[in-house]
Design an enzyme around this catalytic site. Sequence first.
Site, PDB file in Angstrom:
ATOM      1  N   LYS A  35     -30.370 -17.734 -25.218  1.00 26.91           N
ATOM      2  CA  LYS A  35     -31.575 -18.418 -24.735  1.00 26.91           C
ATOM      3  C   LYS A  35     -31.458 -19.913 -25.027  1.00 26.91           C
ATOM      4  CE  LYS A  35     -34.032 -17.417 -29.037  1.00 26.91           C
ATOM      5  NZ  LYS A  35     -34.898 -16.447 -29.690  1.00 26.91           N
ATOM      6  N   TYR A 256     -34.889 -50.874 -39.743  1.00 23.46           N
ATOM      7  CA  TYR A 256     -36.338 -50.983 -39.554  1.00 23.46           C
ATOM      8  C   TYR A 256     -37.075 -50.592 -40.820  1.00 23.46           C
ATOM      9  CZ  TYR A 256     -35.590 -51.346 -34.513  1.00 23.46           C
ATOM     10  OH  TYR A 256     -35.201 -51.748 -33.271  1.00 23.46           O
TER      11      TYR A 256
END
Length: 365
Positions: A35, A256
């Site tokens: 899946k 950052y």
Amino acid sequence: MPRPILATIHTAALRHNLARMRRSAPDARVWGIVKANAYGHGIERVFDGLRGADGFALLDLHEAERMRALGWRGPVMLLEGVFEARDLELCSRLGLWHVVHCDQQIDMLAAHKTHQPHRVFLKMNSGMNRLGFSPQRFRAAWTRLDALPQVDEISLMTHFSDADGDRGIAHQLQVFAEVTRDLPGERSLGNSAGVLRHGGDPAVRADWIRPGIAVYGSSPDFPVHDSSHWELQPAMTLSSRIIGMQMLAPGDTVGYGSSFTADAPLRIGVVACGYADGYPRHCSTGTPVLVEGVRTRMVGRVSMDMITVDLTPVPDAGFGSDVTLWGRGPHGAVLPIDEIARAGGTVSYELMCAVAPRVPFVVGE
Ligand SMILES: *Cc1c(COP(=O)(O)O)cnc(C)c1O
């Protein structure tokens, strides 16, 4: 030249892991769970490694079509069954087996015109409370299905909520055993954790096992046990290269938010891999990474296209050095995806499924 990031699928590892799961349930047949595009690995890319499975289980009808397009003539099962009545036509045409988990799916079957009766897996909700008939209603559903000319063989299945954890499976196993005691048909219960942790019980192995994550080389109960404990090998490597370096002085920060501050001179490498590649943004300083097969750590935040790594343990590393984000590195080194998932506050399943479309894939040994 394309950006150096690359996902490599290891056919031999898939084969090894499948064989490993068979060893835990030698008398059972094995569904290869493919899946979500084979947990992000790619159905077409894993097919060669998993073709030794007895069947393939998935959710999406298009994925079922892809299995048939690969030439697979054996069992293919829809784990959530059909979503609307016309899906049954495709089931008939492609010879798909399908789960039946609710009354609406029986209604659709009862109205379906088919020449070939369908093989179905009747699903019990034995405590997970996701899909399936309650124990009280299971037998009535079975009786109704059994009376339908559209239905051939009825197999019985359930799914465990805590095969990987402390609560375990005994409560669900007992409910399933009680309700199904005198019903005919094959049984399927165990996922990866069920088989590896509880497969000593023949009722768990049953007729079909349904291993997913273990086949892709991740431990289903990490960090209690790691993949080497279960003798599993990574089926996917995410790798890249160093595309820049910086020399930090004490007090310098990285990235950052300046979330990392050097307390001593530190050489760092900038790696072409970021959250836009599927690397988890919640990983922070300390997350393990391999540079030239040597284990080191990420420093600072993950940004869209880059991460930054401490080069102290690999003084010779520089521009173009090989970086392993997870999977198999050079010189036999392995960085289990489970460690990265944990550092990012998630599970390996999510990382595998989230490798971004911009990352090129290759199939290797
Ligand atoms: C996904 C799935 C599995 C496989 O689970 P793993 O934890 O990956 O082994 C088994 N059974 C069902 C019904 C599933 O949906």
